[in-house]
Write an enzyme that holds these catalytic residues in place. Structure first.
Site, short mmCIF file in Angstrom:
data_model
loop_
_atom_site.label_atom_id
_atom_site.label_comp_id
_atom_site.label_asym_id
_atom_site.label_seq_id
_atom_site.Cartn_x
_atom_site.Cartn_y
_atom_site.Cartn_z
N HIS A 150 0.80 -1.22 0.00
CA HIS A 150 0.00 0.00 0.00
C HIS A 150 0.84 1.27 0.00
CE1 HIS A 150 -3.58 -2.47 1.79
NE2 HIS A 150 -3.36 -2.71 0.52
N THR A 223 -3.20 -8.77 10.89
CA THR A 223 -4.11 -8.22 9.89
C THR A 223 -5.51 -8.80 10.09
OG1 THR A 223 -4.67 -8.09 7.53
CG2 THR A 223 -3.23 -9.91 8.19
P1 NAD Z 1 -6.76 -3.64 10.62
O1 NAD Z 1 -6.73 -2.38 11.43
O2 NAD Z 1 -7.93 -3.96 9.80
O3 NAD Z 1 -6.56 -4.89 11.59
C1 NAD Z 1 -5.56 -4.94 12.55
C2 NAD Z 1 -5.50 -6.36 13.07
O4 NAD Z 1 -4.42 -6.44 13.98
C3 NAD Z 1 -6.75 -6.81 13.82
O5 NAD Z 1 -7.14 -8.09 13.34
C4 NAD Z 1 -6.28 -6.89 15.27
O6 NAD Z 1 -6.93 -7.94 15.98
C5 NAD Z 1 -4.83 -7.18 15.10
N1 NAD Z 1 -3.97 -6.73 16.21
C6 NAD Z 1 -4.16 -5.68 17.06
N2 NAD Z 1 -3.13 -5.60 17.92
C7 NAD Z 1 -2.28 -6.60 17.59
C8 NAD Z 1 -1.02 -7.03 18.13
N3 NAD Z 1 -0.43 -6.40 19.16
N4 NAD Z 1 -0.42 -8.10 17.55
C9 NAD Z 1 -0.99 -8.76 16.52
N5 NAD Z 1 -2.18 -8.40 15.98
C10 NAD Z 1 -2.81 -7.33 16.52
O7 NAD Z 1 -5.43 -3.63 9.78
P2 NAD Z 1 -5.12 -4.24 8.36
O8 NAD Z 1 -5.62 -5.64 8.29
O9 NAD Z 1 -3.70 -3.95 8.14
O10 NAD Z 1 -5.98 -3.38 7.32
C11 NAD Z 1 -6.11 -1.99 7.44
C12 NAD Z 1 -5.57 -1.16 6.29
O11 NAD Z 1 -5.15 0.06 6.86
C13 NAD Z 1 -4.36 -1.69 5.61
O12 NAD Z 1 -4.60 -1.58 4.28
C14 NAD Z 1 -3.19 -0.76 5.98
O13 NAD Z 1 -2.51 -0.29 4.83
C15 NAD Z 1 -3.82 0.43 6.61
N6 NAD Z 1 -3.20 0.82 7.91
C16 NAD Z 1 -1.85 0.83 8.05
C17 NAD Z 1 -1.28 1.18 9.27
C18 NAD Z 1 0.24 1.16 9.41
O14 NAD Z 1 0.94 1.39 8.43
N7 NAD Z 1 0.75 0.84 10.60
C19 NAD Z 1 -2.08 1.52 10.35
C20 NAD Z 1 -3.47 1.51 10.18
C21 NAD Z 1 -4.01 1.14 8.94
#
Ligand code: NAD
Ligand code: ZN
Length: 275
Positions: A150, A223
């Site tokens: 992304h 994820t």
């Molecule tokens: P999501 O927010 O949909 O899901 C996050 C997942 O992580 C959840 O299933 C949750 O249960 C799990 N989680 C929470 N804490 C955790 C931990 N400590 N260890 C392991 N798992 C944990 O995120 P997604 O699936 O990446 O999809 C969201 C979209 O948003 C993506 O396309 C991404 O590009 C973007 N995004 C990116 C960031 C970043 O770059 N850090 C942050 C937020 C969203």
């Protein structure tokens, strides 16, 4: 033995036996670094949901508001460091050839890989001595570079021409006129990320799918496995006869297909897999 300890033992065995490894990661892998995921309470900014801001339509309607949000995220993420989950994956990449495929735009996988290369224990075999702190992303061997499906929040691209570049300085989103402009054609710059409703770079997606297809083990970490097409990448490993190990405190649509689902935080569980 508790369910989790038993799962960790089984996952370690799968990891030891595998020859070709990939990891697919999402926002949860960075949660312990202090980067908010989109789903939790912290995903909201000034009462806007990310799905309302991270879209081409939102940027056309109000680029200042979208840049203000990205400015806030860049500042927040810029102050975050890789956590033990990023570091474990960087080690597996260096030592076992694991390829990281991430949905994250925060650059923390790359930061962990660079940090590991620059550490006193040095780079991989045969790399010779290195000066501590001398390396940057450009020095990373191709195989240790994460595939960022992304894009990156610290890169910009032009809304009119082909210009793209890394950019980390603060964004002045106080007015439409202060927003960053293209040095080539003067048009508005935008974050170089893939927004909801946009297509992924077909080259990056193709490479990710073929790595997953060729892998005998896919670690799926942090994820929610609902944002497509990223959510389908682990299915390529399953279809070619490989296995999936999931690390997530919550169940996801992928959990029932996983050989082992480790319910816990990535920063606590991943290091146990290589201890
Ligand atoms: P999501 O927010 O949909 O899901 C996050 C997942 O992580 C959840 O299933 C949750 O249960 C799990 N989680 C929470 N804490 C955790 C931990 N400590 N260890 C392991 N798992 C944990 O995120 P997604 O699936 O990446 O999809 C969201 C979209 O948003 C993506 O396309 C991404 O590009 C973007 N995004 C990116 C960031 C970043 O770059 N850090 C942050 C937020 C969203
Ligand atoms: Zn331009």
């Amino acid at each position: 033995m508790s369910g989790l300890a038993d799962g960790v033992t089984r996952a370690r065995r799968l990891l030891e036996e595998a020859d070709r490894l990939v990891a697919v990661t999402g926002a949860g892998v960075s949660a312990e670094s202090g980067v908010p995921t989109f789903r939790g309470e912290e995903g909201l900014w000034k009462s806007h949901r990310p799905e309302e801001l991270a879209t081409p339509g939102a940027f056309r309607r109000d680029p200042r508001l979208v840049w203000e949000w990205y400015g806030w995220r860049r500042e927040r993420i810029g102050g975050c460091d890789p956590n033990p989950a990023h570091r474990t994956l960087a080690r597996l990449a260096r030592d076992r050839g694991l390829r990281v495929i991430t949905q994250n735009v925060d650059g923390l996988h790359e930061a962990a890989a660079v940090e590991l290369r620059a550490s006193p224990e040095g780079g991989g075999p045969g790399d010779g001595p290195r000066e501590v702190g001398s390396s940057g992303p450009a020095d990373l061997p191709e195989r240790e570079r994460p595939l960022a499906l992304h894009g990156s929040i610290f890169h910009v691209r032009c809304t009119a021409c082909d210009y793209r570049a890394p950019r980390r300085d603060p964004i002045d989103a106080s007015s439409r006129d202060s927003l960053p402009a293209c040095p080539h054609c003067g048009a508005l710059l935008r974050p170089d990320v893939v927004w909801f409703g946009e297509s992924l770079d077909p080259n990056v997606l193709g490479r990710a799918s073929s790595l997953a297809h060729g892998a005998d083990l896919c670690l799926v970490v942090g994820t929610s496995a609902v944002v497509q097409p990223a959510a389908s990448i682990p299915l390529a490993t399953l279809r070619s006869g490989g296995r999936v190990v999931e690390v997530n405190p919550d169940a996801t649509p992928l959990s029932s297909s996983a050989e082992v689902a480790l319910r816990g935080r990535a920063g606590e569980i991943l290091p146990k897999l290589i201890e």
